[in-house]
Write a protein that holds these residues in place. Structure first.
Motif, mmCIF file in Angstrom:
data_model
loop_
_atom_site.group_PDB
_atom_site.id
_atom_site.type_symbol
_atom_site.label_atom_id
_atom_site.label_comp_id
_atom_site.label_asym_id
_atom_site.label_seq_id
_atom_site.Cartn_x
_atom_site.Cartn_y
_atom_site.Cartn_z
ATOM 1 N N HIS A 196 12.445 16.914 -5.660
ATOM 2 C CA HIS A 196 13.632 16.063 -5.695
ATOM 3 C C HIS A 196 14.379 16.122 -4.371
ATOM 4 N N LEU A 197 14.497 17.325 -3.808
ATOM 5 C CA LEU A 197 15.195 17.464 -2.523
ATOM 6 C C LEU A 197 14.441 16.750 -1.412
ATOM 7 N N ASN A 198 13.124 16.842 -1.426
ATOM 8 C CA ASN A 198 12.317 16.195 -0.380
ATOM 9 C C ASN A 198 12.505 14.690 -0.361
ATOM 10 N N PHE A 199 12.683 14.087 -1.531
ATOM 11 C CA PHE A 199 12.815 12.636 -1.611
ATOM 12 C C PHE A 199 14.255 12.192 -1.835
ATOM 13 N N GLY A 200 15.213 13.136 -1.748
ATOM 14 C CA GLY A 200 16.620 12.790 -1.867
ATOM 15 C C GLY A 200 16.957 12.045 -3.145
ATOM 16 N N LEU A 201 16.473 12.542 -4.269
ATOM 17 C CA LEU A 201 16.641 11.825 -5.541
ATOM 18 C C LEU A 201 18.019 12.027 -6.169
ATOM 19 N N GLY A 202 18.781 12.991 -5.695
ATOM 20 C CA GLY A 202 20.139 13.162 -6.183
ATOM 21 C C GLY A 202 20.263 14.146 -7.325
#
Length: 425
Positions: A88-94
């Motif tokens: 999630h952090l890698n793709f900035g999913l929030g």
């Protein structure tokens, strides 16, 4: 009145027993998808509580320490959460998406480990599960005429969608009371019973059949076996039919494999198989083609979803995956990428590390129970269940159905813990 071995004798057994026999009632109110995670949490908390008060208990009532394989299951499934957060952090999913995915992890991957842990350490006997499943089988046989005639007398395919859906956060199929479905194109009826879709019903039917065959009372066994076979056949699941041939006989095969006479019986067939190897391979290839062609559209969609998942995993998110599932293109009828296949789903959502996190405890359990199967009936049943998980990992997402096949997970935990008892004896 003296209690028999098939009657619950403590709180853990009563919880498990009542949860199983309430299956049809929970299906009717749309509560199965919620009951599974709640049950897993209750059993795990009960185990933790007993460990906490262990110093105050008599020695004979203390819980044994879990087998090392149980600890590996727990560690691996918690590693799934860490991998998910990094994805999630890698793709900035929030934050909101991370919380939602974490809840999904708790209802899926964590649930698998919790039921295995509960089966290993709580004082639950497998006979309780076998008898409860046979009782569900009796109820299923009573309901069978309704399911059979429903599509032919004009009854609606879906009775209703439970309002409990607001607590689930998943698709409505998990909360529907569905009598039957109609095959696309042919219009022929197909049944899913209390599962969200027909192949899932086939998987549950196999779990129920393996357990029912262990019941010692022939009358209850007949109810359980008849119902399980009906579920498997009426689900019309190709994978369930393969499991019926390959997995169900495992306990019987391993029970007889140490007998010298069985090898004198098998040897002629082995020799014949060697002589006619090319013909047998040709027949197997033909059978595989017919198996795939039975539902050509379904096979095409599954294969295409797999290719998309692997290509995007390799090029976009090798180590930690994409963090979430994504809707597929029109080519795959907008099915989520990585669905219908546990390993492709793990690669796409959690990357190679997620795949390793499942592969390690699953294959370790398989080899431990394979060794145990030669001398222990519980080991043979546990091996059947793990083999079932391995087979269905190539046709379903295991985490999404854990709430349904959880009795099999509890039996796996019992069988793995029995390996420790045997080693210490």
């Amino acid at each position: 009145m003296v209690q028999t071995t098939n009657h619950p004798q403590n709180s853990s057994e009563r919880i498990v027993h009542l949860s199983i026999i309430a299956t049809w009632l929970l299906w009717l109110v749309g509560g199965l998808y919620i009951a599974g995670p709640v049950l897993g949490a209750v059993l795990a908390l009960q185990a933790v509580y007993f460990y906490y008060i262990t110093p105050a208990l008599p020695k004979e009532k203390r819980l044994a320490s879990p087998h090392k394989s149980i600890s590996i299951w727990l560690i691996a499934m918690f590693a799934m959460l860490a991998i998910l957060v990094v994805g999630h952090l890698n793709f900035g999913l929030g934050t909101a998406a991370t919380i939602k995915s974490s809840i999904g992890w708790a209802k899926g991957w964590l649930l698998i480990a919790l039921f295995i842990f509960a089966g290993a350490v709580l004082p639950i006997r497998p006979e309780i599960i076998y008898r409860a499943i046979c009782r569900v089988g009796k109820y299923t046989i009573f309901l069978l005429p309704l399911f059979l005639i429903a599509p032919f007398i004009g009854l609606p395919d879906t009775l209703w969608v439970s309002p409990l859906k607001v607590f689930g956060g998943s698709g409505s199929e998990y909360f529907k009371a569905t009598l039957y479905t109609l095959e696309h194109g042919s219009g022929t009826p197909r049944w899913q019973f209390f599962a969200p879709w027909s192949p899932a019903a086939g998987m549950v039917g196999l779990v129920y059949l393996i357990c029912s065959l262990q019941e010692r009372d022939t009358r209850w066994k007949a109810w359980g076996v008849a119902a399980a076979v009906a579920i498997i056949l009426m689900s019309q699941s190709r994978l369930a039919l393969v499991g019926l041939i390959i997995i169900v006989p495992i306990p019987l095969i391993f029970k007889q494999i140490t007998q010298p006479m069985i090898w004198f019986f098998v040897l002629p067939f082995v020799l014949l198989a060697g002589w006619f190897a090319l013909d047998i391979l040709e027949m197997l290839n033909l059978a595989k083609a017919e198996f795939s062609g039975a539902r050509a559209d379904s096979t095409r969609v599954r294969e295409t979803l797999g290719r998309i998942a692997v290509e995007r995993w390799q090029s976009e998110a090798f180590w930690f995956g994409h963090g979430v599932v994504e809707r597929g293109p029109h080519l795959v009828e907008y099915m989520p990428i990585g669905s219908h296949h546990t390993w492709y789903g793990l690669l796409f959502v959690k990357g190679i590390l997620g795949l390793i996190a499942l592969a390690m405890p699953l294959f370790l359990s398989f080899f431990l129970l394979l060794r145990s199967a030669f001398s222990s009936n519980l080991g043979r049943v546990g091996l059947s269940m793990v083999t079932l998980l391995l087979m269905y990992s190539f046709g379903e997402n295991l985490e999404s159905l854990a709430y349904l096949y959880w009795p099999g997970l509890v039996v796996i935990g019992m069988a793995l813990q029995a390996c420790q008892a045997k080693q210490s004896s």
